[in-house]
Design a protein around this motif. Structure first.
Motif: not given
Length: 579
Positions: A509, A513-514, A528, A530-531, A536
């Motif tokens: 990851i 971007s998280v 968590v 993530f996007t 996402a």
């Protein structure tokens, strides 16, 4: 003092002279490889020469208190009532009241005056104490025999001088084929460290002692402790050098490159501590053992360029200790000759029953002591300027210790990453071509590790996987253990997605971007999220404990300006998710 003082009143324990034919006959009988008198202590406790040979072995290898207590108690069998009264008080004060031996019978409380007991009670009590020491004495005697110490009895006995009171000759410190060094090989200046230094009270003048108040006496005690412990530290460093490092090189059991990695900067570190010890020693001599000012000496050691050099050497030494211990352990398993050398070296009296794994960390242990000792000296120093300068040196020591701790942590993290990299298997990324292409050649050792520990990855309500979570400067990596491998494996919430290679949950990851969210139903768990531009993904991770969860999520927490912490000090973008 009590034991040997008491022996003078026992006819059976008197010194044997050259005219004693019985002893000469015994000597001739015992010149073989093994001396029959060492089967049991009762067989030789009345033979001074044999007894002293055994006593010397015990003093070098064990706590001698149980043996000396056993022998002292044995004297009461031949003492008169008056002598019993006198000797019992000394016996009680030496071995029982001060806790020299741990195995003692019940029956006399701390409030009982031992000198008022009837002599029969005193004798009976001494016999009980003696019987409780018998097991430890037997263990020491067994060690004496199993180490083939008895093979040295013949040359010892034959070399004794009987022109008047005898003295025990030096024990031969092994066989001619032994790779371990003799004391003669040690640098002459280091020979003084083989015996403990005298206490300052023994050397200071009575007039000087009488002039000190209670606080100053405490100050001198701590200064003496700094001196004595530095002495002990130099001695143990010299053991590393003379018992292990140099013989390993001489016997070609390790190369010079391997030695410099296992014992980094050892010669320079010994020199550094030796010079500090000498400066403390000079202070004592110059001030007639009542040190007036110590601030300049300690500041010169820990501040400025000398302090920086001290920090550099100790940081390299201490940061390598975990690796060194692993290397030694591994080599002992693989190389029987190396293992035999280490075991024999560890048995030397200079090691004081410590193993190499106990001696290697001593530099780190020493660094933790300096701030405490200096603070205690400052605490008992009345002069304001002297006090401030000593506190300044203590602060320098703390900064050095903190720096070394960081270096140790960085090195241990690097070793962990190297181990992960060695076992890394990226084949589990193949269901996603993009992920496999991006990470198939990933090198974990090129990144800084912030955290690593076991977590549970809840892929779905029915599917939970135990993974090793490794938090790097810019990545969160989830590794699965499979045999000896650490596998990077994509996960999915449905079998269809796995087959089609779509909507895969990546085991890597990107932290830029998280963001995190707590799990309301489990305080050890967290999300968590993530996007990326087109969507996402949500990961649910569960730490082993609440404390572990805090350690893991702390580096991921938002900074003051709304970003995430990273190893480089830069701030990654924190994406907000509408809830």
């Amino acid at each position: 003092h009590g034991v040997f003082g008491a022996q003078r009143s026992n006819p059976a324990m008197s010194i044997i002279g050259a005219e004693d034919e019985d002893f000469e006959n015994d000597l001739n009988d015992e010149m073989g490889d093994y001396c029959k008198h060492f089967n049991n202590i009762d067989q030789f406790k009345d033979r001074p020469t044999h007894l002293l040979v055994f006593i010397q072995h015990v003093i070098l290898q064990f706590d001698p208190a149980p043996l000396l207590c056993y022998l002292h108690a044995d004297l009461f069998n031949n003492l008169s009532a008056k002598e019993t009264k006198k000797q019992f008080v000394e016996f009680y004060n030496t071995f029982l009241d001060k806790g020299a031996v741990s195995s003692t019978p019940h029956g006399i409380s701390n409030r009982t005056r031992s000198d008022l007991l009837h002599e029969d009670t005193q004798r009976r009590y001494a016999q009980e104490v003696q019987s409780l020491q018998a097991a430890e004495v037997a263990k020491q005697l067994e060690d004496f025999s199993s180490n083939q110490s008895t093979l040295m009895i013949s040359p010892l006995l034959s070399s004794l001088s009987f022109d008047g009171p005898f003295s025990l000759p030096e024990v031969p410190g092994h066989s001619p084929t032994s790779p371990s060094p003799q004391l003669e090989e040690m640098e002459p200046r280091l020979l003084e460290f083989e015996s403990d230094p005298p206490n300052w009270r023994e050397l200071a003048s009575p007039e000087g002692l009488s002039s000190l108040n209670k606080k100053e006496i405490k100050r001198q005690e701590v200064i003496n402790e700094l001196f004595a412990t530095e002495h002990a530290h130099v001695r143990m460093l010299s053991v590393l050098q003379m018992i292990f490092s140099k013989p390993l090189e001489r016997e070609e059991l390790l190369t010079s490159t391997e030695l410099s990695a296992i014992f980094p900067n050892l010669d320079e570190i010994i020199e550094m501590h030796y010079n500090f010890y000498e400066s403390l020693k000079k202070l004592r001599l110059d001030d007639n053992f009542i040190v007036k000012s110590i601030s300049t000496t300690v500041l010169n050691r820990f501040e400025g360029t000398e302090g920086e050099w001290f920090q550099k050497l100790t940081a390299r030494c201490c940061s390598h200790q975990s690796w060194a211990l692993d290397q030694i352990k591994s080599r002992q398993k693989k190389d029987p000759r190396f293992n035999s050398f280490i075991l024999e070296a560890e048995s030397k009296p200079q090691c004081r029953r410590l193993q190499l794994k106990d001696i290697i960390p001593i530099e780190m242990q020493r660094l933790t002591k300096y701030p405490l000792l200096l603070e205690n000296i400052a605490k008992n120093t009345e002069d304001p300027t002297e006090k401030e300068r000593i506190q300044q040196s203590a602060e320098c020591c703390r900064k050095i210790l903190n720096h070394v701790n960081e270096e140790v942590k960085v090195m241990e993290n690097l070793l962990t990453l190297k181990d992960y990299q060695r076992r890394l298997d990226t084949s589990g990324l193949k269901p996603s071509n993009d992920l496999y292409t991006e990470y198939k050649n990933i090198d974990l050792t090129q990144k800084k590790m912030l955290y690593e520990g076991s977590v549970t990855w809840r892929v779905t309500k029915e599917k939970a996987i135990e993974v090793q979570c490794v938090l790097l400067g810019d990545l969160l990596v989830l590794l699965q253990r499979q045999d000896d491998k650490m596998v990077l494996k994509c996960q999915s919430k449905s079998n269809i997605a796995v087959q089609e290679g779509k909507q895969m949950l990546s085991p890597i990851i990107k932290l830029g971007s998280v963001f995190l969210r707590e799990v309301a139903t489990d305080r050890k768990a967290f999300y968590v999220i993530f996007t990326w531009d087109s969507g996402a993904q949500i990961y649910e991770l569960v730490a082993q404990s609440l404390g572990e969860r805090k350690l893991l999520t702390a580096p991921l927490s938002p900074t003051e300006n709304g970003g995430l912490k990273s190893s480089s000090g830069e701030t990654a973008t924190l994406y907000q998710l509408n809830t």
